[in-house]
Design an enzyme around this catalytic site. Structure first.
Site, PDB file in Angstrom:
ATOM      1  N   GLY A  74       0.828  -1.280   0.116  1.00  0.00           N
ATOM      2  CA  GLY A  74       0.059  -0.013   0.056  1.00  0.00           C
ATOM      3  C   GLY A  74       0.986   1.274  -0.045  1.00  0.00           C
ATOM      4  CG  HIS A  75       3.650   4.011   2.401  1.00  0.00           C
ATOM      5  ND1 HIS A  75       4.690   4.575   1.667  1.00  0.00           N
ATOM      6  CD2 HIS A  75       3.328   5.255   3.201  1.00  0.00           C
ATOM      7  CE1 HIS A  75       4.900   5.878   2.226  1.00  0.00           C
ATOM      8  NE2 HIS A  75       4.247   6.236   2.962  1.00  0.00           N
TER       9      HIS A  75
ATOM     10  CD  GLU B 279      -0.845  12.516   5.414  1.00  0.00           C
ATOM     11  OE1 GLU B 279      -0.391  12.845   6.135  1.00  0.00           O
ATOM     12  OE2 GLU B 279      -0.186  11.240   4.755  1.00  0.00           O
TER      13      GLU B 279
ATOM     14  CB  CYS C  26       6.558   9.719   8.994  1.00  0.00           C
ATOM     15  SG  CYS C  26       5.122  10.856   8.589  1.00  0.00           S
TER      16      CYS C  26
ATOM     17  CB  CYS D 114       7.725  12.448   4.488  1.00  0.00           C
ATOM     18  SG  CYS D 114       8.150  11.808   6.117  1.00  0.00           S
TER      19      CYS D 114
ATOM     20  CD  GLU E  48       3.932  13.350   5.169  1.00  0.00           C
ATOM     21  OE1 GLU E  48       3.053  13.269   4.320  1.00  0.00           O
ATOM     22  OE2 GLU E  48       4.723  12.566   5.763  1.00  0.00           O
TER      23      GLU E  48
ATOM     24  CG  HIS F 294       0.048   9.203   0.879  1.00  0.00           C
ATOM     25  ND1 HIS F 294       1.540   9.052   1.133  1.00  0.00           N
ATOM     26  CD2 HIS F 294      -0.168   9.411   1.924  1.00  0.00           C
ATOM     27  CE1 HIS F 294       1.904   9.317   2.204  1.00  0.00           C
ATOM     28  NE2 HIS F 294       0.727   9.387   2.792  1.00  0.00           N
TER      29      HIS F 294
END
Lengths: 635, 635
Positions: free
Chosen positions: B188-189, B315, B411, B333, B331, B263
């Site tokens: 998923g990520h 996001e 994160c 990240c 973000e 994302h």
């Protein structure tokens, strides 16, 4: 000095701009919406409103309920607003066929009323046992309110009492529960408060006044009522968050509130009822609260178009000065509610400030809600549309670049229809000594105080307003809008120097007098406070009450355009009949050449050009293109 | 020409700007974050990461699991990033105590690994039976990826193999399932893809390469995998919408994708792995896709600060040119991921375009993510803060005006720490013939190809970069940033006219050579494409790679300020040591007087003034106040 409730004047709009819109409502919108309510309008969202009433009647008779209930929990109110629109229309434009159609619908509604006076198709069809268990989401009081308004209007238009009697029974049912039996609670969506005030003014039934007062004053006394209510049941309509006390304006009693917050339509409906009640009861504490909330809206939370409720999240007011153009929610209903609130504040205190906002909201956001052909409607009214972003970006999905034919949540289209057809109610007011002309519209008015006059004007595209006094002997009060930098009034051709109090020129009129009010026709620039982040360095264009906008159809790409400070604004010589008779305004401008990359360390070169503006309310009638109200200013 | 993978160069940052930040990471951030991971940092959000590993080990041993699992499903990755930060720091700054602390943590992690190689505390503690059932939300592959990165870095720093062996076992466990046993699905990520490439480059274990290739190429081949997966289980982590195929970049195979969507962190992590794989496998189709996605980001969807992912909703990336300042998500990240993606694109094709973006993201958004004292962190990086609106309006709740000490979803803080301490990996590259200097930082570098040099510079506040060639005999490639309107290179005091290809000056160096690169130190204005609605009529200020911003602490109210086109920009004479040694820039400006009402038909009067700008990355260090990167321009 107070103005008596508007119901006292009779008015017949006969020509000009407002007449054209009222004819559109009569000839197109009312018939079209009736087709929608009957699910016969091609390409429009399903409504099922009429079928719901039929099925509710069947349910009461113990018959098979056919295809049951469909639509929003407040679907009944669409029928109510349609009846109200039809009723107001019948006042100016008698129509036997329409009247019969309304009568038939009222018969259906009456059949859907339960023996105890209860009237709501959602709960009657779906589950009678769930009645009154979910004031937060159930909209039973909201739907009753709208139907009460319809009943009042239809009685006023036709003298027919059937719907009024239905709603009096309904009011007594509600009175019994909330007053006699002391049931706890208040409506999730305010509306019934203002409707009960209308019922009271028409019928003088003190139960209606008492109920209105109760609902207004009990609200927020226990901010946790909805949470407690929710804890008692195992079902919900939408899963609304009962702890969001701002959303439903129940975080504190209204008298203690300072900021307009939460769902903007709920807010202004509530404030409207409260302002009316405050005037009726001479409740200065309540009126002060209304005044604070009015200032919160109009001095810190209102768009230049009279749009309110800037955020999609909760269809709500945001904080002070947060007025984004592109993601503005600005529900059409909210500006209608703002007009209603303004009208009640104006009755309590005849100050043009209220009428100016009423007019601003009407000529810009309310009218923008309706396609010029009367067949499509905006729910939201942003001040910027960029194809490719608007309605596509996740944060912009509500910012439609074109009006749809109907909406799943169809509160706005019939609301606009009833507002437009009741324009005269906002235009005039009176008390025993004075006839007030708040707004300008062609037609004839009979005031209860004896004054009778006709008004002729091409407003808002003409700036001369002529009044022929058919019956005088009283004072006339003419509003001079704040936007008019100069004005003149003549009586029978002679300059008249009238006393002006709070923006109204007061002078006595005699039968046969001919009064002419001339307002400033020059287009002008508008600027915003530096406190509004979105608008720093920006400028907009207005003429009279009309806010203008720049659309792709006239300009090609709008984003590269900037206006020149102090640049000449030129009004077109001819009206565009395809655009509601609008006069365009041409502004001195520059067009930036794109730098060809996302960022550049060289200033964008700019070429002098003309930018062409149209009235904001006419945007979106010529296909999807860029639209902006505010442009950057070259200074 | 390709650049070899960055792991080949050794670099020791010894002074100047980067050293100061790396010392902050070493002396403050790493110790502080270790306290956070142990739940000993006062006032910070609970982390529980270390406790999770302890409890997982207990669970495996069949002991009582104590207080169980706490935190996000991907909480393990915070420990991984902390180890990685510590490892990179140890390369430049050996520290026995820190090394022992890391060793102890690695021992804990090893104890939390199951016999079959599985490593994830969430599922090990909560429910072993749920392993690998929820690739969409479970973050098992994501956490493995981060721990693989940590393992590689710690081996490189210390030569210690324990964590690397743990993660090799973990990789084999994953290989067995997804390759040998042909289990369906993809993460998923994304994250493990780029980590597997790192593992492969370090260990030459082809299973890692094969796995990376598998996950990258299988993604989106069945866009409905997550829906099918969800249908097979009766639980979820967050209730993510499996049908949102843009969110997780699985709407199509990566090779067919054209726009950077969904994302933003997931996106750039995925693209990083893909670019690395494409270079490794000479997969031109995959590299072309990466190039299209790069252009989508940097030419249409990136802020002037190198921030990406403009919307809170998911996001995520928004559509082209939708770059709001006030609600920017950006973000930290995501900008770190953008640097990683840029670094891989740069390895595949040495073009300064990639290095310029890498530098932009680093000196602006990544550094802005960290308070100057190293103890507070931004997750989101808006380009405008207005107290009263930011973090208060419903649409702005994520736009914090001040950095918090830690985040529930933590994160970003350790990600920034590992990025800063690995700066040298982004600064240098090489192949057999050439030593590449992409970014400028004080210190010593030993290239595997034999070149050894020291660099001394005050960059980004000084614009002279000196290289002493300790060992020459190869070509040196110096990046000339696109923002530098002029530059010069001297070798041993003599002007050098080097061949410049794609923004890199190539010339041969001999042992003992002294090279000086001088870049343009003049501050400059930046403009945006007219396609960006938010930025029409606006201007920003930069100097070198630093984007500047205007903050209340220097200017009082920022909203009334506009800059004068072509106005002189003056760099302060002295550095502000309390503000990271920043040099301020003073710009010719005007300040508007507020009109005193929400709207006015008179232009706002304006007074000439000076506007004072500070580097964007230093904002928010002096209390809550207005901040803007872009101001309206008077022209």
């Amino acid at each position: 000095m107070k103005i008596q409730h508007q119901i006292s004047s009779a008015h017949y709009i006969s020509g000009g701009f407002i007449n054209r819109w009222q004819r559109l409502v009569k000839d197109t919108i009312i018939p079209y919406q009736y087709e929608v309510l009957n699910d016969r309008a091609e390409g429009a969202e399903k409504s099922h409103v009429i079928a719901n009433f039929k099925n509710a009647a069947k349910a009461l008779r113990g018959e098979d309920i056919g295809d049951g209930f469909y639509g929003m929990v407040f679907q009944d109110s669409d029928a109510a607003k349609w009846i109200e629109a039809a009723a107001f229309s019948l006042i100016s434009y008698p129509d036997e066929v329409l009247e019969k159609t309304v009568d038939a619908l009222i018969d259906l509604i009456a059949e859907a009323q339960d023996e105890d006076g209860y009237l709501n198709t959602y709960f009657t069809i779906n589950d009678k046992e769930k009645r009154w268990q979910n004031l937060m989401e159930g909209h039973e009081l909201y739907c009753s309110g709208h139907m009460m308004e319809a009943a009042c209007a239809y009685y006023e238009a036709t003298g027919k009492k059937k719907l009024l009697e239905v709603m009096e029974r309904n009011a007594e049912h509600i009175y019994k529960m909330f007053i006699a039996e002391k049931r706890e609670g208040y409506p999730g969506h305010p509306e019934i408060e203002l409707a009960l005030m209308k019922m009271y003014r028409l019928t003088r039934n003190v139960h209606c006044l008492e109920l209105a007062e109760h609902f207004i004053n009990v609200r927020g006394v226990d901010p946790h009522f909805f949470e407690k209510e929710a804890a008692k049941r195992d079902w919900s309509v939408w899963g609304n968050d009962a702890t969001n006390h701002h959303y439903a304006q129940n975080f504190a009693p209204l008298k203690e509130q300072n900021d307009a917050v939460g769902h903007s339509v709920r807010a202004v409906y509530l404030y409207t009822g409260a302002a009316d009640l405050a005037a009726e009861k001479d409740d200065t504490e309540l009126l002060s609260a209304c005044r604070r909330l009015w200032e919160s809206i109009t001095k810190r939370r209102m768009y230049v178009t009279g749009g309110i409720g800037s955020t999609l999240i909760g269809e709500a007011f945001s904080v002070d000065y947060d007025l984004p153009n592109d993601t503005a929610y600005n529900e059409t209903c909210a500006s209608i509610g703002l007009m209603m609130f303004a009208a009640k504040m104006l009755e309590a205190d005849p100050d043009r400030e209220y009428a100016d906002v009423m007019e601003l909201a009407f000529y810009n956001t309310v009218l923008a809600g309706v396609q010029l052909d009367g067949k499509k409607f905006f729910y939201t009214n942003p001040l910027e549309i960029i194809p490719g972003i608007s309605h596509i970006a996740a944060t912009h999905w509500h910012a439609l670049p074109q009006r749809p034919g109907w909406h799943t949540c169809a509160c706005c289209p019939p609301n606009a229809a009833r507002l437009i057809s009741s324009f005269g109610k906002y235009a005039y007011g009176e008390n025993t000594t004075t006839a007030f002309c708040h707004l300008y519209a062609d037609g004839e008015v009979s005031f209860k105080n004896g004054v009778k006059l006709t008004c002729s004007t091409e407003y808002p595209y003409g700036f001369t307003v002529n009044y022929d006094i058919i019956q005088g002997g009283k004072t006339l009060a003419l509003r001079i809008p704040a936007w008019s930098k100069s004005y003149s009034i003549t009586k029978n051709g002679e300059a008249l120097s009238a006393e002006v109090v709070k923006g109204y020129a007061y002078f006595d009129v005699s039968t046969g007098d001919k009064i002419t009010l001339t307002l400033d026709s020059a287009p002008y620039y508008v600027y915003a406070s530096t406190k509004v982040p979105e608008l720093t360095g920006c400028v907009a264009v207005k003429r009279g009450p009309l806010v203008y906008c720049f659309e792709g159809a006239d300009n090609g790409e709008v984003l590269p355009l900037s206006l020149k400070r102090g640049g000449k604004l030129t009004v077109s010589d001819t009206a565009d009949t395809a655009l509601d008779g609008a006069f365009r305004i041409t502004a001195e401008a520059v067009r930036a050449d794109d730098c060809g990359s996302l960022y550049s360390s060289e200033p964008l070169t700019e070429q002098p050009c003309e930018a062409v503006a149209i009235p904001y309310y006419t945007w979106g009638n010529r296909g999807e293109n860029q639209m902006r109200v505010w442009l950057s200013e070259v200074r």
